[in-house]
Write an enzyme that holds these catalytic residues in place. Structure first.
Site, PDB file in Angstrom:
ATOM      1  N   ARG A   1       0.710  -1.249   0.199  1.00 53.94           N
ATOM      2  CA  ARG A   1      -0.142   0.260   0.019  1.00 53.94           C
ATOM      3  C   ARG A   1       0.953   1.148  -0.088  1.00 53.94           C
ATOM      4  NH1 ARG A   1      -3.557   2.876   3.973  1.00 53.94           N
ATOM      5  NH2 ARG A   1      -5.218   3.259   2.927  1.00 53.94           N
TER       6      ARG A   1
ATOM      7  N   ILE B   1      -6.846   7.805  -0.956  1.00 56.86           N
ATOM      8  CA  ILE B   1      -6.854   6.137  -0.721  1.00 56.86           C
ATOM      9  C   ILE B   1      -7.604   5.518  -0.085  1.00 56.86           C
ATOM     10  CG2 ILE B   1      -4.601   6.299   0.417  1.00 56.86           C
ATOM     11  CD1 ILE B   1      -4.246   3.560  -0.598  1.00 56.86           C
ATOM     12  N   SER B   2      -8.917   4.579  -0.355  1.00 58.62           N
ATOM     13  CA  SER B   2      -9.401   4.199   1.198  1.00 58.62           C
ATOM     14  C   SER B   2      -8.870   3.804   1.675  1.00 58.62           C
ATOM     15  CB  SER B   2     -10.382   3.185  -0.442  1.00 58.62           C
ATOM     16  OG  SER B   2     -11.370   3.560  -1.471  1.00 58.62           O
ATOM     17  N   GLN B   3     -10.078   3.676   3.014  1.00 64.27           N
ATOM     18  CA  GLN B   3      -9.046   2.820   4.371  1.00 64.27           C
ATOM     19  C   GLN B   3      -9.418   1.476   3.752  1.00 64.27           C
ATOM     20  OE1 GLN B   3     -12.472   3.215   7.534  1.00 64.27           O
ATOM     21  NE2 GLN B   3     -11.297   1.931   8.716  1.00 64.27           N
TER      22      GLN B   3
END
Ligand code: SAH
Length: 218
Positions: free
Chosen positions: A41, A67-69
């Site tokens: 990530r 950026i999504s969790q």
């Protein structure tokens, strides 16, 4: 990966803590946990944020986007593949490509559309570096889906419209699953919609908070 930025802070142990946290917070699907363990990530965020990449939080990626969790990515992926592994998936809202990368290791083919071109250009380069061969990206307004490759067994939308776009329902194959946050900014319902011969069946999976799905391109 030749990228050694932030080594230590992005070590195997740091990543393992994230997997443990996701598991503690209800992510059950081992395929999803394993995939999140594999995807680096820190490569999807700016270098200055790399040390925070394995925290379970959304982070800024520029252009007012995030950026999504990881927990959200995990839950959406889980919801998408729970009953049947889709052969082709359309993602609306590529952003930095993190969810795209998670999906690309689980399903044979991923299509993803993004409305902000500079973001998409960066993501294209990143996906090339990471060596994904089963991902096709496009600059467009995903509210219209991506008709060229429809129908899709799975559709996942990572920005929230006020209502489900009809084009996405149309481009969902019979037996396919659409996972989408719907509602106003800050308080949306995550929906899973399954298409059968008879029509569409909807479940509410929980409350989420996504950036809005915007019309047109930028
Ligand atoms: N999938 C990303 C999440 C990115 S945030 C991840 O894994 O982190 C949501 C993205 O949706 C933003 O990049 C935003 O620009 C994009 N977006 C918003 N409206 C859109 C639309 N109509 N069509 C395509 N992308 C859209």
């Amino acid at each position: 990966m030749s990228d050694t930025r932030g080594i230590g802070m992005t070590s195997a142990r740091t990543r393992e803590r994230l997997i443990q946290r996701l598991s503690d917070n209800g992510v059950r699907d081992q395929r999803v946990l394993e995939r999140i363990r594999q995807v680096p990530r820190h490569v999807f965020v700016d270098e200055a944020l790399a040390s925070r990449a394995y925290e379970d939080t959304a982070l800024p990626i520029g252009h007012g986007q995030t950026i999504s969790q990881p927990w959200v990515v995990a839950k959406m992926t889980e919801a998408l593949i729970e009953h049947r592994l889709p052969q082709n998936v359309l993602e609306v809202g590529t952003g930095c490509g993190y969810q795209t990368a998670v999906l690309a290791g689980l399903v044979p083919q991923v299509y993803s559309v993004e409305r902000i071109n500079p973001l998409l250009i960066q993501t294209r380069a990143r996906m090339r570096t990471l060596g994904f061969r089963n991902v096709k990206l496009k600059h467009s307004d995903g509210g219209w889906g991506w008709p060229d490759y429809a129908p899709y067994d799975g559709i996942v939308v990572t920005a929230a419209p006020p209502e489900v776009p009809p084009a996405l329902l149309e481009q969902l194959d019979i037996g396919g699953v659409l996972v989408i946050p719907v509602g106003p900014s800050g308080r949306q319902d995550l929906l899973r919609i399954r298409r059968s011969e008879e029509g569409y069946e909807q479940e509410v999976l929980g409350s989420v908070s996504f950036v809005p799905l915007l019309g047109g391109t930028a």
